[in-house]
Design an enzyme around this catalytic site. Structure first.
Site, short mmCIF file in Angstrom:
data_model
loop_
_atom_site.label_atom_id
_atom_site.label_comp_id
_atom_site.label_asym_id
_atom_site.label_seq_id
_atom_site.Cartn_x
_atom_site.Cartn_y
_atom_site.Cartn_z
N ASP A 8 0.87 -1.16 0.00
CA ASP A 8 0.00 0.00 0.00
C ASP A 8 0.91 1.22 0.00
O ASP A 8 2.12 1.11 0.25
CB ASP A 8 -0.89 -0.04 1.25
CG ASP A 8 -1.70 1.22 1.43
OD1 ASP A 8 -2.41 1.60 0.48
OD2 ASP A 8 -1.60 1.84 2.50
N ASP A 10 -0.19 5.12 1.03
CA ASP A 10 -0.45 6.06 2.13
C ASP A 10 -0.47 5.33 3.48
O ASP A 10 -1.24 4.38 3.67
CB ASP A 10 -1.80 6.76 1.92
CG ASP A 10 -1.80 7.65 0.69
OD1 ASP A 10 -0.84 8.40 0.49
OD2 ASP A 10 -2.79 7.57 -0.08
N ASP A 169 -1.50 -0.76 5.92
CA ASP A 169 -1.81 -0.22 7.25
C ASP A 169 -3.30 -0.22 7.55
O ASP A 169 -3.71 0.30 8.59
CB ASP A 169 -1.27 1.20 7.40
CG ASP A 169 -1.98 2.19 6.48
OD1 ASP A 169 -2.10 1.89 5.27
OD2 ASP A 169 -2.41 3.24 6.96
#
Length: 220
Positions: A8, A10, A169
């Protein structure tokens, strides 16, 4: 045998959530919309922009206001976040990515950002050359948490699901990994907290990028 680590963007590679919140606020200000608290905005990070704006505004994704917000978001994000991108890269990312590449891993990014924004952020952060392939939310019909993004990466790089791992996250990343038949590494330093991440049952849960590198060897 090809091995792949999919990341991922961000909150996983780059500490951009704070900039995203600021960008949302700037967009609302440009449209004379009421301010929205930071936790509400942060709660949408990991979703594609239309879904995020619709959720924050409490309207449907096809509402014209959502399209206008998305239109304003992109140049506003570039103005606010990109100049600081190199300072936003999480500790250990540069060395960790290089280590994985040196050990023969193929690296990719699967993000909920539109591809133009993802490419711009990765380039500004000095990370783009680390990745063999980047897929954005506007390049698939069903973005994360649907597995389509992950499956696209696997097809493009010629990697079997059992030889790949997704790092992210949020629960969206972990659910995508499960749907694609991949292992998953949840990182605790991003948007979703430990309890949220554990609810999605990641293969590994780590609190640093150095630990991501170690777990990637265990997962593939």
């Amino acid at each position: 045998m090809n091995r792949c680590v999919i990341f991922d963007l961000d909150g996983t590679l780059v500490d951009s959530p704070r900039g995203i919140v600021t960008t949302f606020a700037a967009v609302f200000a440009q449209l004379d919309l009421p301010t929205v608290d930071s936790p509400t905005i942060r709660g949408t990070i990991g979703l594609p922009l239309p879904s995020a704006f619709a959720k924050v505004l409490g309207v449907s994704e096809d509402d014209p206001l959502v399209a206008r917000c998305v239109e304003l978001y992109q140049p506003t994000f570039r103005k606010i976040v990109l100049p600081a991108a190199t300072q936003l890269v999480f500790r250990g990312v540069f060395d960790g990515l290089q280590s994985l590449r040196d050990e023969g891993f193929l690296l990719a990014v699967a993000t909920s950002k539109f591809i133009a924004n993802a490419e711009a952020l990765l380039t500004a952060a000095g990370l783009r050359e680390e990745f063999a392939f980047v897929v954005g939310a506007d390049q698939v019909s069903k973005p994360k948490p649907d597995p389509e993004s992950g499956l696209l990466v696997l097809r493009r790089l010629g990697v079997a699901p059992q030889n790949a791992v997704m790092v992210g996250d949020t629960t969206h990343d972990i659910h995508m990994a499960h749907g694609a038949g991949m292992a998953s590494i949840g990182v605790t330093y991003g948007v979703h907290n430990v309890d949220q991440l554990l609810s999605a049952n990641p293969t590994w849960l780590v609190d640093s990028f150095a630990a991501v590198v170690a777990a990637a060897h265990e997962c593939t």
